[in-house]
Scaffold this active site. Structure first.
Site, short mmCIF file in Angstrom:
data_model
loop_
_atom_site.label_atom_id
_atom_site.label_comp_id
_atom_site.label_asym_id
_atom_site.label_seq_id
_atom_site.Cartn_x
_atom_site.Cartn_y
_atom_site.Cartn_z
N ASN A 1 16.26 41.80 50.11
CA ASN A 1 17.01 42.14 48.93
C ASN A 1 17.97 42.85 48.83
O ASN A 1 17.17 44.08 48.61
CB ASN A 1 16.92 41.05 47.55
N LYS B 1 38.33 39.32 25.72
CA LYS B 1 37.02 39.53 25.37
C LYS B 1 37.02 38.99 24.03
O LYS B 1 35.61 38.15 24.27
CB LYS B 1 36.59 40.70 25.18
N HIS C 1 58.14 47.03 17.80
CA HIS C 1 59.76 45.57 18.38
C HIS C 1 58.99 44.24 17.72
O HIS C 1 58.92 43.57 17.94
CB HIS C 1 59.49 46.10 19.37
C1 AGP Z 1 37.79 36.11 31.86
O1 AGP Z 1 36.42 36.70 30.75
C2 AGP Z 1 37.38 34.42 32.00
N1 AGP Z 1 36.56 34.13 32.60
C3 AGP Z 1 38.44 33.94 33.55
O2 AGP Z 1 39.40 35.20 32.72
C4 AGP Z 1 38.46 34.69 34.68
O3 AGP Z 1 38.88 36.27 34.62
C5 AGP Z 1 39.50 33.83 35.41
O4 AGP Z 1 39.73 32.68 35.39
C6 AGP Z 1 39.75 34.59 36.81
O5 AGP Z 1 38.88 34.01 37.43
P1 AGP Z 1 38.47 34.49 39.01
O6 AGP Z 1 37.92 36.04 38.77
O7 AGP Z 1 36.94 33.99 38.95
O8 AGP Z 1 39.43 34.58 39.74
#
Ligand code: AGP
Length: 618
Positions: free
Chosen positions: A110, A495, A514
């Site tokens: 690993n 988030k 705006h």
């Molecule tokens: C982020 O917290 C989400 N879970 C979601 O926006 C994610 O970043 C998006 O679906 C893209 O996923 P990916 O990076 O696997 O392409």
């Protein structure tokens, strides 16, 4: 991050190894294998896919003499870093499986061996034949190269030549009762059972057998034989390691003792970022080393624009990349939401490079954007975490994130690792243009300091949790930032939306007046990114506008900035740095803030309602 299990004891090793792999499957699940020592032979079983596939391929081991007689063995569940997830690339690896009589040793590993190419070339010149694309197989060959009759000595000699990280377990055909394990950077825990020793990457595979454990330190080598454990340094100096009492529950063990995978992954970020930048920064020449892009400086200079496509968090990380490419390299760069790019008949061509950012490597819109960019003749590369994923395969070139599996649906370490690598890409493109060596060294040093800076933010976890208590009651929030910090506002709002269900909107700070300012009132708190640097004074002015309308303000500020502190109701301080570095440290602060608000609101943090970890549909 992979999962290692090893066993030496009086019972049959096979069931213990397989059950241990099941416990570690969250660490990596694209292929798995075991090697057991029985009737003076090393028997190896490996399969692509999940541990269940391996168990099916082994068959009825409970009634098979080979398995009943094996009392020493090693096992591995893989998170691919070098080479796609195939049976050949699965561990264990043995140097001589192509030689008559089979391999004399078997190894599971690993970690990341940075100098594997040079070691492999040397071993091939000695006539060694390789079966896989992995760095780990190189290590098994190197150990066998030195192995005469002392396995531990051969392992120590080989490991002293390794640059990078390892957690290994190794057995030898002609030393049937011996198991040797070692670590540098990848954890190894030795469980001390009754008439048996169980070794694993973490406690979750051990606590069903024993709660007494020894944790190896970096560059320790442990020789396990007949229930006795001798620990030495790589220079064969005996060392003593304390026995610990593991008091985790089984559920907590899989999360490394954290309450949620999200918190575990937030705290993993210093290590994840180290792995993302490992071997990719040249501090002497003030540039980055990104072999996976497959572009030399001349080809980079010929590119006119770097387009970034992605979704969600990956798109937000891309926005930081856009700012850095233009700021460092003076090169045109744009970010597009992948679904928008794929459907709007984009103007893109052979002078463009399109970088697809995706943690999973399976997001449908991002994959479609890749195909559309290829259709229009652009150069396409991937910035992907999951090795061998569709986007990684279809782009054919790019950079693997090496962030380790991200289990929680809310993306955390993927974002900070994506930004770290995007800064390296911007540095590389800039050095092929007007950025001087001295300027490059300064940027490279700042990127290199990211893990330590993130560790300092994580130390504020309790203080941030306290601030979060005041936000549980709110149903709406604004996040504001400028320049490099606008993408941080976007990511912070995403988030808290996705895990606490508070409606949060991110705006460019200048955009407030705006229209959105109409919503400011006591029940509309504002999170302001106030890290020292360009535009900060203007954002401070926006904060005054917010507070004049009774909106309480949480400021993410640079350590020691008393003006910013005085302007806010709450502050989270992050280490002083350039703003392109503050994009990472401030995001970590807001990850913790979102986590604690969601925790206090009793939300199911790792699997929020309506969300999937990988959006493989349009
Ligand atoms: C982020 O917290 C989400 N879970 C979601 O926006 C994610 O970043 C998006 O679906 C893209 O996923 P990916 O990076 O696997 O392409």
């Amino acid at each position: 991050m992979c999962g290692i299990v090893a066993y030496s004891g009086t019972k049959s090793a096979t069931p213990i190894l397989l059950n241990g792999l099941r416990k570690l499957e969250y660490r990596g699940y694209d292929s798995a294998g075991i090697a057991i020592h029985s009737d003076n032979t090393i028997h190896i079983y490996k399969e692509e896919g999940k541990v269940a596939n391996l168990i099916d391929s082994i068959g009825d081991y409970e009634n098979d003499a080979v398995h009943q007689q094996c009392h020493v063995g090693i096992a591995h569940t893989r998170w691919a870093t070098h080479g796609p997830p195939t049976k050949e690339n699965a561990h264990p690896h043995g140097a001589g499986f192509v030689e008559p009589g089979g391999s004399r040793i078997a190894l599971v590993h690993n970690g990341i061996i940075e100098n594997y190419r040079a070691l492999k070339a040397r071993l091939e010149a000695e006539g060694k034949v390789f079966l896989s694309d992995t760095d780990s197989e190189v290590l098994s060959h190197l150990i066998e190269f030195y192995y005469t009759d002392d396995l531990a000595k051969a392992i120590s000699t080989a490991l002293k030549e390794v640059q990078g990280t390892f957690g290994i377990a190794c057995i030898a055909k002609d030393q049937p009762d011996m198991l040797v394990v070692a670590r540098r950077g990848s954890p190894i825990v030795i469980g001390l059972g009754e008439d048996q020793t169980i070794v694993a990457s973490d406690a979750s595979a051990i606590i069903s057998h024993t709660r007494q454990a020894v944790y190896l330190d970096d560059n320790d080598v442990a020789i396990i034989r007949g229930g006795k454990i001798d620990i030495k340094t790589l220079d064969a100096k005996p060392v003593q390691r304390d026995t610990a009492d593991i008091d985790w529950s089984e559920g907590a063990a899989e999360k490394g003792g954290y309450e949620h995978y999200m918190l575990k992954e937030i705290f993993e970020q210093p290590t994840a970022i180290r792995n993302s930048i490992r071997g990719r920064i040249d501090l002497d020449r003030g540039t980055s080393v990104l072999a996976g892009l497959g572009l030399d400086s001349r080809e980079i200079v010929d590119l006119q624009r770097l387009l970034i496509v992605g979704c969600g968090t990956s798109m937000n990380a891309g926005l930081v990349g856009e700012y850095a490419i233009e700021d460092f390299a003076g090169m045109l760069s744009e970010v597009e939401q992948a679904a928008e790019f794929r459907y709007r008949n984009p103007i893109v061509g052979s002078k463009d490079i399109v970088l697809a950012i995706s943690q999973s490597g399976e997001t449908a819109d991002t994959l479609a954007a890749v195909r559309e960019a290829q259709e229009k003749g652009a150069l396409v590369a991937g910035l992907v975490n999951v090795v061998g994923s569709t986007i990684a395969r279809e782009t054919g070139r790019g950079i693997y994130l090496h962030a380790g599996p991200e289990i929680s649906v809310a993306s955390t370490k993927a974002f900070t690792c994506q930004v770290s690598v995007l800064l390296l890409i911007a540095l590389k493109f800039a050095r092929s243009r007007r950025l001087s060596r001295e300027q490059g060294i300064k940027i490279a040093e700042e990127i290199n300091s990211l893990p330590e800076l993130v560790e300092r933010v994580l130390e504020q976890n309790d203080a941030i949790a306290k601030i979060a208590e005041d936000f549980v009651k709110f149903d709406n929030m604004f996040y504001i930032g400028r320049g490099y910090l606008f993408p941080v506002a976007l990511e912070g709002a995403l988030k808290i939306k996705e895990i606490s269900y508070i409606h949060a909107e991110a705006y460019h700070a200048a955009e407030l007046k705006h229209g959105p300012i109409a919503l400011l009132e006591e029940s509309m708190p504002v999170v302001a990114l106030l890290n020292a640097g360009p535009g900060m004074e203007k954002t401070l002015g926006n904060v005054e506008e917010c507070r004049a309308r009774k909106s309480p303000v949480l400021g993410v500020i640079s350590e020691g900035d008393e003006d910013a502190r005085a302007a806010c109701d709450w502050v989270i301080e992050v280490p002083q740095s350039s703003q392109f570095i503050a994009t990472v440290t401030s995001t970590v602060a807001l990850q913790l803030f979102s986590y604690h608000v969601a925790r206090l609101r009793g939300c199911p943090i790792d699997q929020p309602r309506n969300l999937a970890k990988s959006v493989t549909v349009e």
